[in-house]
Design a protein around this motif. Structure first.
Motif, PDB file in Angstrom:
ATOM      1  N   GLN A  74      41.335   8.358  19.136  1.00  0.00           N
ATOM      2  CA  GLN A  74      40.570   7.894  20.299  1.00  0.00           C
ATOM      3  C   GLN A  74      41.478   7.247  21.344  1.00  0.00           C
ATOM      4  N   GLU A  77      43.065   9.971  23.301  1.00  0.00           N
ATOM      5  CA  GLU A  77      42.105  10.549  24.249  1.00  0.00           C
ATOM      6  C   GLU A  77      41.985   9.670  25.486  1.00  0.00           C
ATOM      7  N   GLU A  78      41.917   8.366  25.284  1.00  0.00           N
ATOM      8  CA  GLU A  78      41.843   7.427  26.409  1.00  0.00           C
ATOM      9  C   GLU A  78      43.115   7.504  27.248  1.00  0.00           C
ATOM     10  N   LYS A  80      45.051  10.059  27.699  1.00  0.00           N
ATOM     11  CA  LYS A  80      45.034  11.314  28.472  1.00  0.00           C
ATOM     12  C   LYS A  80      44.188  11.201  29.738  1.00  0.00           C
ATOM     13  N   ARG A  81      43.184  10.317  29.710  1.00  0.00           N
ATOM     14  CA  ARG A  81      42.317  10.142  30.893  1.00  0.00           C
ATOM     15  C   ARG A  81      42.920   9.206  31.930  1.00  0.00           C
ATOM     16  N   GLU A  82      43.939   8.458  31.550  1.00  0.00           N
ATOM     17  CA  GLU A  82      44.558   7.480  32.465  1.00  0.00           C
ATOM     18  C   GLU A  82      45.407   8.203  33.512  1.00  0.00           C
ATOM     19  N   ARG A  83      45.257   7.834  34.779  1.00  0.00           N
ATOM     20  CA  ARG A  83      46.013   8.467  35.869  1.00  0.00           C
ATOM     21  C   ARG A  83      47.072   7.538  36.455  1.00  0.00           C
ATOM     22  N   SER A 127      51.010  10.655  29.651  1.00  0.00           N
ATOM     23  CA  SER A 127      49.700  10.732  29.010  1.00  0.00           C
ATOM     24  C   SER A 127      49.698  11.738  27.855  1.00  0.00           C
TER      25      SER A 127
END
Length: 168
Positions: A74, A77-78, A80-83, A127
């Motif tokens: 998890q 996954e978080e 990977k969403r961070e920009r 990421s």
């Protein structure tokens, strides 16, 4: 339907596995139908793509003292969403300290090849730094923990509870 009570669940050995809350049932984005819950028993991917499924699976893994696997998955996954680049680096270092470091009490089991990849990636974390490790842990959960989860009394009680909720 405001059901905020938890299910007191005990496994087949009589070990109390904690309270599995149904409080997120009112969140329309997280609510799983009976068909979705039944689908978790058919395919691991269905379980892992569903927030409620992840929550129940995490509860099961905690009862087996292996919740570090889903927590790591998890966290990846978080990440990977961070920009934001600075936040990516910060989160990557936290993930490393929490799950990869041999000093961590929640260290995940990875082979030496994947550990070397991560150590190289940590020079300039992105990421995608933990992709290989995340895939390895996903496969481990799918192969080892998932079959025990779907045959557990916990999953059977969850399935039954969703069936009863649908009947209301």
């Amino acid at each position: 339907m405001g059901n905020n009570q938890g299910l007191g669940l005990t496994d087949s050995d009589g070990i109390h596995s904690g309270q599995v809350g149904l409080e997120f049932m009112d969140d329309k984005n997280s609510r799983a139908s009976y068909e979705e819950v039944a689908g978790w028993g058919i395919a691991f991917d269905r379980l892992m793509k569903n927030k409620a499924g992840q929550k129940y699976f995490a509860e099961f893994l905690k009862s087996e003292y292996s919740d570090e696997n889903i927590l790591f998955w998890q966290a990846c996954e978080e990440l990977k969403r961070e920009r934001n680049t600075e936040k990516v680096e910060e989160k990557a270092r936290i993930i490393y300290e929490d799950f990869i470091s041999i000093l961590s009490p929640k260290e995940v089991s990875l082979d030496s090849r994947v550990r070397e990849i991560i150590n190289s990636n940590m020079v300039h974390p992105t990421s995608r730094t933990f992709d290989e490790a995340q895939n390895q842990i996903y496969t481990l959960m799918q192969r080892d923990s998932y079959p025990r989860f779907i045959s557990s009394s916990l999953y059977k009680k969850i399935l039954t509870s969703y069936g009863h909720i649908e009947d209301l």
